[in-house]
Design a protein around this motif. Structure first.
Motif, PDB file in Angstrom:
ATOM      1  N   PHE A   1      -0.565   8.217   3.779  1.00  0.00           N
ATOM      2  CA  PHE A   1      -1.194   7.477   2.721  1.00  0.00           C
ATOM      3  C   PHE A   1       0.221   7.277   1.721  1.00  0.00           C
ATOM      4  N   ASN A   2       1.350   7.389   2.146  1.00  0.00           N
ATOM      5  CA  ASN A   2       2.445   6.891   1.427  1.00  0.00           C
ATOM      6  C   ASN A   2       2.760   5.412   1.646  1.00  0.00           C
ATOM      7  N   LEU A   3       2.000   4.759   2.539  1.00  0.00           N
ATOM      8  CA  LEU A   3       1.875   3.147   2.671  1.00  0.00           C
ATOM      9  C   LEU A   3       1.083   2.931   1.838  1.00  0.00           C
ATOM     10  N   HIS A   4       1.259   1.711   1.197  1.00  0.00           N
ATOM     11  CA  HIS A   4       0.495   0.920   0.460  1.00  0.00           C
ATOM     12  C   HIS A   4       0.732  -0.549   0.453  1.00  0.00           C
ATOM     13  N   ALA A   5       0.272  -1.491  -0.196  1.00  0.00           N
ATOM     14  CA  ALA A   5       0.321  -2.855  -0.306  1.00  0.00           C
ATOM     15  C   ALA A   5       1.781  -3.250  -0.977  1.00  0.00           C
ATOM     16  N   GLY A   6       2.287  -2.362  -1.533  1.00  0.00           N
ATOM     17  CA  GLY A   6       3.656  -2.610  -2.153  1.00  0.00           C
ATOM     18  C   GLY A   6       5.144  -2.655  -1.288  1.00  0.00           C
ATOM     19  N   GLY A   7       5.907  -1.878  -1.668  1.00  0.00           N
ATOM     20  CA  GLY A   7       7.245  -1.907  -0.967  1.00  0.00           C
ATOM     21  C   GLY A   7       7.263  -1.293   0.263  1.00  0.00           C
ATOM     22  N   THR A   8       6.267  -0.069   0.750  1.00  0.00           N
ATOM     23  CA  THR A   8       6.414   0.712   1.717  1.00  0.00           C
ATOM     24  C   THR A   8       5.648  -0.338   2.840  1.00  0.00           C
ATOM     25  N   ASN A   9       4.960  -1.477   2.426  1.00  0.00           N
ATOM     26  CA  ASN A   9       4.350  -2.115   3.520  1.00  0.00           C
ATOM     27  C   ASN A   9       5.371  -2.448   4.817  1.00  0.00           C
TER      28      ASN A   9
ATOM     29  N   ASN B   1      -1.538  -7.812   7.409  1.00  0.00           N
ATOM     30  CA  ASN B   1      -0.865  -7.621   8.508  1.00  0.00           C
ATOM     31  C   ASN B   1      -0.716  -6.282   9.016  1.00  0.00           C
ATOM     32  N   SER B   2      -0.634  -5.344   7.825  1.00  0.00           N
ATOM     33  CA  SER B   2      -0.762  -4.028   8.174  1.00  0.00           C
ATOM     34  C   SER B   2      -2.171  -3.663   8.862  1.00  0.00           C
ATOM     35  N   SER B   3      -3.023  -4.166   8.207  1.00  0.00           N
ATOM     36  CA  SER B   3      -4.364  -3.687   8.544  1.00  0.00           C
ATOM     37  C   SER B   3      -4.580  -4.365   9.986  1.00  0.00           C
ATOM     38  N   VAL B   4      -4.203  -5.471  10.269  1.00  0.00           N
ATOM     39  CA  VAL B   4      -4.285  -5.925  11.847  1.00  0.00           C
ATOM     40  C   VAL B   4      -3.517  -5.028  12.764  1.00  0.00           C
ATOM     41  N   GLY B   5      -2.393  -4.568  12.449  1.00  0.00           N
ATOM     42  CA  GLY B   5      -1.693  -3.418  13.295  1.00  0.00           C
ATOM     43  C   GLY B   5      -2.405  -2.186  13.362  1.00  0.00           C
TER      44      GLY B   5
END
Length: 795
Positions: free
Chosen positions: A583-591, A634-638
């Motif tokens: 959950f450190n991934l988000h729609a900001g810089g860590t995308n 793009n992250s949701s698709v992956g």
């Protein structure tokens, strides 16, 4: 100074006549004699000057006084003696001296004795006065032997007197030239307007360009015959005209670079041995040797000029005779670096390639961004096109030495270049000693001992055939390639391990972890345990960023998925760490880190499906579905593509599509242990939300997963989505360019007449309502207004 004249070749001597050679010899001997005569005269004058200086050396004062007192006493004694007491011999001597003029004219009052040496007390002026005068003679005439004339009587030798100019005449001519120069300098130079100066500069530049083009075209048309023009073109690197010096030097640098790329042969030129030089060869061979020798020497001088330009700029040095400013030197240095990068990539097989590597690699760490990027791109291209591995090995050695020499204080991009090595294509699981063992043939003694005569004959024929087959398969080149790649990889791992051991807080650590993640499957099995311990300690220390910890996890699973399959190691702590930090991934810089997470999931589940339990797979499937709600499309698709692989790889994953619980306990989403969070008692309700996502590809994947991710049928995905891996889908749907991917279909605008009708009707109704203030009209008019709007919209 050493005589740099070349000895004439034997062919040239044959074409020269004997008389001409004799005349040359006589002229040479005459010059040597005149030079020796001149040298003897100078030495004689030098000795005379030394004698004069010694003769003028003063005597001490006390010795002169003693001599004067002694001389006075002797004179008084002589005066006191009467003449009758003198001997007859003394009287006769006195009478003889009286008859001589020198005796009569001598100054008797002087204190000098008669027998004193004249040279010691003779002044320089008196000495020159006593030199006998001589008439001015004509200067000695020098004869020059010319070519003879042949007539009926025979050969008549010809000579000519070499005129000797008078010194006074030379001085007069010099003074006249000086006066003329002064008169010339006194005249003011014409003042040019800026337009005239610009036109004059354009003209000069055009002349230089035409000259460069003419020389380059001549060299390219016939390199063998015009190799000397390379020297003439290279001399233009020292252009001294300040108006065009910078542009001309840049043009010459680029022109020479293109010329060398075109005329350089496809092999390395080696220097000839003394035996080869002494051996007689054909004219064509001799011509080829001269061309190769000239090419190598001019190429060497050209590289030295480029190196000196870069050094002068780095050291902020300017030569006294230079006409270029320091500001312009930066542009020259950038062009020099570009030329070196082009030659590094284009001529990896030619001479001095290692010297170019030594120049380019330190510039990768340069403060100038443009120069460092040029060097990075050149090294990357070299790695990608290097099939055998010689050039790659040279670059890796220099980079390793640079990192160690600067105490690991280099830019991370220097180590990221290792990621472009082509070593992954070759399997290097064995040690360098065991790679490609050669075919061992029986020795003569073994054949004699174990085989009969007929068998030995057949064995000899078989071995000959096997050798020919090995040569046809180019097994030797494959063996060399494997050895070179092994040595290169060893140097890379030594550099990585040094940084892991000595510089764990260095900014180079992410590049090291990324490199280990790529080449970990090629590491020797003996280092696996120690390396996994180091990677886990780095994660547990908490000093790494999220991206660096992901690289540690990826490295660990690459190690275990390659040769580490034989090891009995359970990497549960790496699974737990990834599950905890998803959950450190988000729609900001860590995308952007989602790509590394997808690689980790592929190695952790798809390649280790037999070592993963069902509970662990269910927990990751649920958490990834939740993560897909709050990341970019793009992250949701992956992530959904990874969930599809999990549902197809592991059985009983479809139980999360049912609302009924499958076991005891309650799902604990906040628990960080995937084995004990009871993921079997939850459902994938996130897929219903993702089915109404604004991105069409996310909608397709969510609808596909809701029906159980079938491989065929109405719920199956199209081939362009089902056959592509998750990381590729993540990159393909990227929105870095601030564009929607896939692009949104444009909406057709309504007709203008419809909108104009609506606007006019609205204005009319508003005016009527303002004029009428009764309640009845206010109640009924809005209804009529809405009804009319509905009719317009339908029409």
């Amino acid at each position: 100074r050493k005589n740099t004249k070349r000895v004439p070749s034997f062919r040239k001597l044959l074409r020269t006549s004997k008389i001409k050679l004799d005349n040359k010899l006589k002229n040479k001997q005459y010059k040597q004699q005149s030079a020796a005569k001149k040298y003897r005269k100078e030495q004689k004058k030098l000795r005379e000057a030394v004698r004069d200086a010694i003769s003028r050396k003063p005597f001490p004062l006390e010795e002169c006084k003693k001599k004067q007192v002694a001389e006075k006493q002797e004179e008084e004694e002589e005066d006191a003696l009467p003449l009758d007491m003198m001997d007859e011999d003394d009287l006769k001597l006195m009478e003889d001296l009286a008859q001589k003029a020198s005796f009569l004219t001598r100054d008797l009052s002087s204190n000098e004795p008669v027998h004193i040496k004249k040279r010691k007390h003779e002044s320089v002026i008196d000495k020159y006065e006593k030199v006998p005068r001589c008439m001015q003679t004509e200067p000695e005439k020098e004869l020059i032997h010319l070519l003879p004339i042949k007539d009926k009587g025979g050969i008549i030798p010809q000579t000519m007197e070499k005129p000797v100019l008078d010194v006074a005449q030379d001085e007069e001519e010099d003074t006249e030239e000086m006066e003329e120069a002064e008169d010339f300098n006194e005249e003011p130079l014409p003042v040019l307007t800026p337009e005239e100066m610009a036109a004059q500069r354009r003209q000069k530049l055009q002349e230089r360009k035409m000259h460069i083009a003419a020389l380059a075209s001549a060299i390219l048309s016939e390199p063998d015959n015009n190799i000397k023009k390379l020297k003439e073109l290279r001399a233009m690197l020292m252009e001294q005209d300040p108006n065009v010096a910078v542009i001309v030097r840049k043009l010459v640098m680029v022109s020479l670079m293109e010329i060398f790329k075109d005329i350089a042969p496809s092999y390395k030129i080696r220097p000839l041995t003394e035996t080869e030089k002494a051996t007689k060869v054909k004219k064509e061979t001799q011509k080829l040797r001269e061309f190769e020798e000239g090419l190598v020497s001019q190429y060497k001088f050209y590289l030295e000029n480029l190196e000196q330009t870069i050094k002068d700029w780095k050291q902020r040095k300017l030569k006294k005779s230079n006409v270029i400013s320091l500001k312009a030197y930066k542009g020259l240095a950038e062009i020099a670096v570009k030329c070196l990068c082009e030659l590094l990539v284009a001529l990896p097989h030619f001479n001095f390639h290692n010297n170019i590597i030594v120049l380019i690699v330190p510039l990768m760490n340069d403060a100038s961004k443009m120069i460092s990027e040029l060097c990075f791109e050149a090294v990357k291209k070299l790695f990608k096109q290097d099939k055998l591995g010689y050039a790659s090995l040279g670059v890796v050695k220099v980079i390793s030495g640079l990192v160690r020499g600067r105490n690991y204080d280099v830019r991370p991009e220097v180590l990221k270049v290792f990621l472009h090595l082509r070593i992954k294509e070759v399997e290097l699981q064995k040690d360098s000693e065991d790679i490609a063992p050669k075919k061992k043939f029986m020795t003569y003694k073994e054949k004699r001992k174990n085989l009969s005569r007929m068998q030995r004959k057949w064995k000899k024929a078989e071995e000959k055939l096997e050798r020919e087959l090995l040569e046809a398969e180019a097994s030797e080149s494959k063996e060399k390639k494997l050895k070179l790649h092994t040595e290169t990889l060893n140097i890379v791992f030594v550099t990585y391990f040094r940084i892991l051991k000595k510089a764990q807080k260095s900014p180079l650590l992410p590049a090291v972890l990324e490199g280990l993640a790529k080449f970990a499957h090629l590491i020797n099995v003996e280092f696996f345990d120690d390396l996994l311990i180091v990677l886990h300690s780095l994660i547990a220390s908490g000093g790494l960023s999220y991206r660096e910890s992901l690289h540690c996890i990826l490295s660990a699973f690459h190690i275990l998925s390659g040769q580490g399959d034989v090891l009995n190691i359970d990497p549960m702590k790496f699974y737990t760490h990834l599950y905890k930090t998803l959950f450190n991934l988000h729609a900001g810089g860590t995308n952007d880190d989602t790509g590394i997470v997808l690689q980790c999931l592929d190695v952790m589940f798809a390649k280790r499906r037999k070592q993963v339990s069902q509970q662990r797979a269910l927990a990751f499937l649920k958490r990834l579905s939740t993560l897909a709600l709050h990341v970019l499309p793009n992250s949701s698709v992956g992530i959904l593509a990874t969930n599809r692989v999990l549902m197809q790889t592991f059985p009983k994953m479809d139980l999360l599509l049912d609302n009924e619980s499958q076991g005891s306990g309650v799902y604990l989403p906040e628990l960080d242990e995937p084995e004990h969070c009871n993921a079997q008692n939850t459902a994938l309700w996130e897929l219903h939300l993702l089915q109404r996502h604004y991105h069409p590809t996310v909608q397709k994947f969510a609808a596909h997963l809701i029906v159980g991710a079938p491989t065929e049928g109405s719920g199956a995905l199209s081939l362009d989505l089902s056959q592509r891996p998750a990381t590729e889908l993540f990159e393909a749907h990227s929105m870095r360019g601030m564009t929607f991917n896939p692009p949104v279909a444009s909406v057709m605008p309504r007709r203008k007449d419809t909108f104009s009708q609506m606007d006019s009707f609205i204005d009319e109704e508003l005016n009527k309502q303002l004029q009428q203030h009764t309640s009845e009209t206010v109640v009924h008019k809005p209804l009529d207004f809405a009804k009319h709007l509905k009719e317009l919209s339908l029409s």
